[in-house]
Write an enzyme that holds these catalytic residues in place. Sequence first.
Site, PDB file in Angstrom:
ATOM      1  N   LYS A 121       0.827  -1.214   0.000  1.00  0.00           N
ATOM      2  CA  LYS A 121       0.000   0.000   0.000  1.00  0.00           C
ATOM      3  C   LYS A 121       0.863   1.266   0.000  1.00  0.00           C
ATOM      4  O   LYS A 121       2.030   1.234   0.404  1.00  0.00           O
ATOM      5  CB  LYS A 121      -0.940  -0.017   1.208  1.00  0.00           C
ATOM      6  CG  LYS A 121      -0.232   0.083   2.537  1.00  0.00           C
ATOM      7  CD  LYS A 121      -1.191  -0.143   3.706  1.00  0.00           C
ATOM      8  CE  LYS A 121      -0.441  -0.082   5.014  1.00  0.00           C
ATOM      9  NZ  LYS A 121      -1.228  -0.610   6.133  1.00  0.00           N
TER      10      LYS A 121
ATOM     11  N   ARG B 148     -10.706   0.728  15.014  1.00  0.00           N
ATOM     12  CA  ARG B 148     -10.445   1.595  13.878  1.00  0.00           C
ATOM     13  C   ARG B 148     -11.427   1.216  12.769  1.00  0.00           C
ATOM     14  O   ARG B 148     -12.197   2.033  12.313  1.00  0.00           O
ATOM     15  CB  ARG B 148      -8.991   1.439  13.408  1.00  0.00           C
ATOM     16  CG  ARG B 148      -8.647   2.311  12.228  1.00  0.00           C
ATOM     17  CD  ARG B 148      -7.172   2.235  11.859  1.00  0.00           C
ATOM     18  NE  ARG B 148      -6.794   0.977  11.224  1.00  0.00           N
ATOM     19  CZ  ARG B 148      -5.600   0.738  10.703  1.00  0.00           C
ATOM     20  NH1 ARG B 148      -4.652   1.652  10.766  1.00  0.00           N
ATOM     21  NH2 ARG B 148      -5.326  -0.434  10.154  1.00  0.00           N
TER      22      ARG B 148
ATOM     23  N   TYR C 256      17.650  30.257   3.987  1.00  0.00           N
ATOM     24  CA  TYR C 256      16.572  31.103   4.520  1.00  0.00           C
ATOM     25  C   TYR C 256      16.821  31.431   5.987  1.00  0.00           C
ATOM     26  O   TYR C 256      17.137  30.540   6.774  1.00  0.00           O
ATOM     27  CB  TYR C 256      15.233  30.376   4.410  1.00  0.00           C
ATOM     28  CG  TYR C 256      14.674  30.347   3.009  1.00  0.00           C
ATOM     29  CD1 TYR C 256      14.284  31.519   2.371  1.00  0.00           C
ATOM     30  CD2 TYR C 256      14.535  29.141   2.333  1.00  0.00           C
ATOM     31  CE1 TYR C 256      13.765  31.484   1.085  1.00  0.00           C
ATOM     32  CE2 TYR C 256      14.010  29.102   1.039  1.00  0.00           C
ATOM     33  CZ  TYR C 256      13.627  30.286   0.431  1.00  0.00           C
ATOM     34  OH  TYR C 256      13.114  30.260  -0.836  1.00  0.00           O
TER      35      TYR C 256
ATOM     36  N   MET D  18      12.597  24.069  -0.183  1.00  0.00           N
ATOM     37  CA  MET D  18      11.647  23.186  -0.853  1.00  0.00           C
ATOM     38  C   MET D  18      12.377  22.150  -1.712  1.00  0.00           C
ATOM     39  O   MET D  18      12.001  20.975  -1.742  1.00  0.00           O
ATOM     40  CB  MET D  18      10.664  23.989  -1.703  1.00  0.00           C
ATOM     41  CG  MET D  18       9.490  23.151  -2.190  1.00  0.00           C
ATOM     42  SD  MET D  18       8.302  24.069  -3.172  1.00  0.00           S
ATOM     43  CE  MET D  18       7.560  25.131  -1.967  1.00  0.00           C
TER      44      MET D  18
HETATM   45  C1  PLP Z   1      -0.465  -1.638   6.854  1.00  0.00           C
HETATM   46  C2  PLP Z   1      -1.116  -2.850   7.367  1.00  0.00           C
HETATM   47  C3  PLP Z   1      -0.368  -4.012   7.631  1.00  0.00           C
HETATM   48  C4  PLP Z   1       1.141  -4.059   7.573  1.00  0.00           C
HETATM   49  O1  PLP Z   1       1.704  -3.598   8.769  1.00  0.00           O
HETATM   50  P1  PLP Z   1       3.287  -3.614   9.037  1.00  0.00           P
HETATM   51  O2  PLP Z   1       3.410  -3.122  10.409  1.00  0.00           O
HETATM   52  O3  PLP Z   1       3.882  -2.677   8.032  1.00  0.00           O
HETATM   53  O4  PLP Z   1       3.766  -5.008   8.836  1.00  0.00           O
HETATM   54  C5  PLP Z   1      -1.062  -5.160   8.006  1.00  0.00           C
HETATM   55  N1  PLP Z   1      -2.408  -5.161   8.119  1.00  0.00           N
HETATM   56  C6  PLP Z   1      -3.157  -4.053   7.894  1.00  0.00           C
HETATM   57  C7  PLP Z   1      -4.621  -4.127   8.039  1.00  0.00           C
HETATM   58  C8  PLP Z   1      -2.529  -2.865   7.523  1.00  0.00           C
HETATM   59  O5  PLP Z   1      -3.271  -1.772   7.329  1.00  0.00           O
END
Ligand code: PLP
Length: 334
Positions: free
Chosen positions: A33, A116, A243, A289
């Site tokens: 992701k 969550r 800056y 930047m």
């Molecule tokens: C991001 C995520 C993971 C991975 O977590 P890590 O700590 O990077 O291994 C696993 N399960 C869910 C639901 C996540 O959102």
Amino acid sequence: MAYIILNRSNFYHNLSQIALKTGSLDKIAIVLKDNAYGHGTILMARLASEFGISKAVVRNYQEALVIEQYFDDIIILGGEIHPKPNLSYAINSIETLKTAPTDTRIELKIDTGMHRNGIGAAQLPEALSLIEKHGHRLTGLMTHFRSADELGSELFWQQKEFEKTKMIVRRAGFKDIRIHSCNSAALLRSHNFKEDIVRAGIAAYGIYQFPKGFDAVDLKPVLSLHARRVSSRNLGKGAKVGYGGDFTAPSDMRISTYDLGYGDGWRRGSSAKPYTTPDGASFLGRVSMDFVALEGDKEEICIMNDARIAAEHFGTISYETTTALSAEIPRTVI
Ligand SMILES: *Cc1c(COP(=O)(O)O)cnc(C)c1O
């Protein structure tokens, strides 16, 4: 522009370490992701697939389309649902179950205490009857731990909750359901992993920060960040840099400007507490930047080769340090 190098052998080393815990590569779902935690989705997908990983986890359908050719099986954590035989969707609420198109492959997310996303144990019977009524297919049962990376009993308490829901689902007659609760931290602290898959992100990228008291597994950072020299100049003692002129040359010195800045997702930080590169060079004055200043005139410099160290410096976590890096930065695999 700055550039990123991805170290293939470090990535494969980490995947092997994870496979030692899971018992097989087949049980690893690599979490890709958010641009593969800033590493670059396509490059990391290709490397993982070449190593023999056949499952991946992404944030949404759009990300899944980008990596679909590399994996047999993709778990999508949220967003719009487009049913396909190779995609399964983590269902975060009862509402989603009601609106999902028929034929959706479902990884039912159980809220065992993180609060969550997911379905609480009390809603489970309703969720299961919706799955049947709408003609979905239940492919997996998952949960996520809120403090897998802390010592203490919370993890075990959530695991117990998860056990209860597994029983309910089995009793309701659902079969061939894969079970997964572990992220990197939960896997690394487990001594006999028994589930069907692990959702491994940060450990695969080699930047998991082991809390004190955990058995450390040898992991190697995959990503390093480098910058190129843009210009150099000689400064007299007392000259000010950048800056606000926050840095004052303590003596005559030669400095150079490099092509990385907060526009690339690097932290601006505070010039009162300058970041130091792995070679021991401190940033001079404020980060702009698109530029930073350093002493000397080397053509290229390594800005970071272990996101855990940079994260510590900036008071954040390695996840944020790499995920923030702009997707525009060129990435190459060595
Ligand atoms: C991001 C995520 C993971 C991975 O977590 P890590 O700590 O990077 O291994 C696993 N399960 C869910 C639901 C996540 O959102």
